[in-house]
Write a protein that holds these residues in place. Structure first.
Motif, short mmCIF file in Angstrom:
data_model
loop_
_atom_site.label_atom_id
_atom_site.label_comp_id
_atom_site.label_asym_id
_atom_site.label_seq_id
_atom_site.Cartn_x
_atom_site.Cartn_y
_atom_site.Cartn_z
N ALA A 110 -2.83 4.61 -11.19
CA ALA A 110 -3.65 5.82 -11.25
C ALA A 110 -3.84 6.56 -9.93
O ALA A 110 -3.53 7.73 -9.82
N PHE A 111 -4.38 5.90 -8.91
CA PHE A 111 -4.74 6.62 -7.69
C PHE A 111 -3.72 6.43 -6.57
O PHE A 111 -3.97 6.83 -5.45
N ARG A 112 -2.60 5.80 -6.88
CA ARG A 112 -1.63 5.50 -5.82
C ARG A 112 -0.63 6.65 -5.64
O ARG A 112 0.58 6.47 -5.75
N TYR A 113 -1.17 7.84 -5.41
CA TYR A 113 -0.35 9.03 -5.20
C TYR A 113 -0.94 9.88 -4.09
O TYR A 113 -2.12 9.76 -3.76
N ASN A 114 -0.10 10.77 -3.55
CA ASN A 114 -0.57 11.82 -2.63
C ASN A 114 -0.77 13.11 -3.41
O ASN A 114 -0.04 13.37 -4.37
N LYS A 144 0.83 -1.21 0.00
CA LYS A 144 0.00 0.00 0.00
C LYS A 144 0.87 1.27 0.00
O LYS A 144 0.68 2.18 0.81
N MET A 145 1.83 1.29 -0.89
CA MET A 145 2.72 2.44 -0.95
C MET A 145 2.44 3.24 -2.23
O MET A 145 1.75 2.78 -3.13
N LEU A 146 2.94 4.46 -2.25
CA LEU A 146 2.79 5.29 -3.44
C LEU A 146 3.46 4.58 -4.61
O LEU A 146 4.49 3.92 -4.43
#
Lengths: 289, 163
Positions: A248-252, A176-178
């Protein structure tokens, strides 16, 4: 988890060495973009430069004669078409034509089908230009150009280390990392760093190189307007689900991004609507379907 | 059998048994599926925003070309079309899927949760129950339903669930 992920193995350095083997961005496009910015140039000079490239000529004529403009009479010569289109449309067609061979490719490691990256890139370019105008950024075409090429690093990764991209995806998912953190863990760099290196090799302006480098790093993209525009454009297009990859959504997202650009929630809603309308038009005209 | 692909801001209603309605690459946008297996009729709308933005120069075009752009205006229209095609309020089922979100970010940029809240508000105000939902998370989805069949298939991250 395999030990492979625990230490960079100079993969990034090896990728940089190989970048010179990538086909270069067409010189004719770069010359044409320079002519378009030169106040002493003319449409005749531009037509003279482009007329020897059949693909670009065909795209310009197809776009000019598309239903979007609803012309009563068909335009068949390049110079008339260029005069009719104007600088902004010409720039967009040139960039879209030139980038298609790069962007219209499946990228298995990011779970992207053929045309996904192109679709995502065109939408992000439209979004960046829309945001640039809304923020009164002085050079919207530059925002368009940079955003069109913002994910070019993914293509290099796919070519040179394609087999390792699945590992990056699994690492990001399981821990569950960026996504960019997973890229750094495995490669010692991310697709934004590699994309910036490619654009530097292709002699793109420094502003664009920097914005591409910064577009996934909140601490960096908050520092300058073009980087912030490109990051926000990418964020909006991801939200709209256009050409999404596994990352796609794995960012801050930086908490101050909207404040940096002086935008409100209502501005964002209006932008999203404008982007969708313009993107749908571009799909019709560029045959993105 | 025919497959209809629904994109951002679009809605599709079909009475053709076996026809597939699907929305792939659903991100923060929200797919609302309505079906009446007895009629049979089914519909899928892909909402992007909670409400229509003010767009002095393009409002009419947006409403015409993107009827499901905004939940507040589009969802009532979607139900109206479904009812015109034979939906029975007693037999219908409603499912929702999408509204993916980033790991972190400001609320003004969380289009998914804004749209989700708007859709829930409208459904609750009309006492319409949700039969199943699959929302949130950091992944894109593909949403499919088949006219005449019960349930909605959601694919994401190499997995698949039936709502």
């Amino acid at each position: 988890m395999s030990d492979d992920y625990n230490a960079p193995d100079f993969t990034l350095e090896r990728i940089f060495e190989k970048l010179v083997n990538l086909p270069t961005f067409p010189k004719v496009i770069q010359k044409a973009l320079a002519l378009l910015k030169d106040p002493n140039s003319s449409i005749a000079k531009l037509a003279e430069l482009l007329r020897y490239d059949p693909a670009i000529t065909a795209n310009i004529l197809r776009f000019t004669n598309s239903a979007h403009f609803g012309l009563a009479q068909r335009i068949t010569d390049l110079e008339t078409a260029l005069t009719f289109l104007g600088q902004q449309h010409i720039t967009e067609i040139l960039l879209a034509s030139a980038s298609l061979p790069y962007l219209n490719t499946p990228i298995a490691g990011y779970r992207m089908e053929p045309k996904d990256l192109w679709r995502h890139s065109i939408a992000t370019a439209i979004a960046a230009e829309t945001l640039a105008k809304l923020c009164s950024y002085p050079d919207p075409p530059t925002a368009f150009t940079g955003a069109l090429l913002h994910d070019i690093g993914k293509i290099a990764l796919n070519i040179f280390v394609g087999e390792r991209l699945e590992g990056i995806f699994q690492l990001a998912k399981q821990e569950k990392m960026l996504f960019t953190e997973a890229e750094w863990r495995v490669l010692g760099g991310d697709h934004a760093v590699i994309g910036a290196e490619i654009l530097q090799l292709w002699e793109f302006p420094h502003d664009i190189v920097r914005a591409v480098r910064n577009h996934h790093d909140p601490d960096l993209y908050i520092q300058d307007t073009l980087s912030a525009i490109m990051a926000l454009a990418n964020i909006l297009v991801i939200q709209m689900g256009i050409g999404l990859g596994a990352d796609a959504f794995r960012y801050n997202v930086h908490a101050e991004l909207l404040n940096k650009l002086r935008l409100t929630r209502a501005d964002i809603h209006r932008c999203v609507a404008m982007i969708l309308l313009d993107f749908n038009r571009s799909q019709d005209m560029l045959n993105l379907e | 059998m025919q497959t209809f692909s629904i994109k951002n801001g679009e809605m599709m209603v079909s009475k053709e048994p076996g026809a597939v309605l699907e929305a792939c690459s659903v991100g923060a946008n929200l797919a609302v599926c309505i079906a009446d297996a007895n009629a049979p009729v089914a519909g899928l709308a892909l909402f992007v925003l909670p409400q229509m933005p003010q767009m002095p120069n393009a409002f009419d075009e947006a409403q015409e070309r993107l009827p499901a752009l905004a939940a507040m205006s589009g969802l009532p229209l979607f139900f109206k079309r479904m009812l015109q095609e034979g939906l029975s309020m007693d037999n219908m089922k409603v499912w929702i899927a999408g509204a993916a979100c980033f790991f972190s970010g400001p609320a003004d940029l969380s289009l998914g949760s804004q749209t989700y809240t708007a859709v829930k508000k409208i459904l609750e105000a009309n006492k319409i129950k949700i039969a199943g939902e699959h929302v949130g998370g950091q992944f894109k989805r593909c949403v499919r339903l088949v006219v005449g069949q019960d349930g909605v298939q959601v694919s994401f991250d190499d997995q698949e669930v039936m709502l």
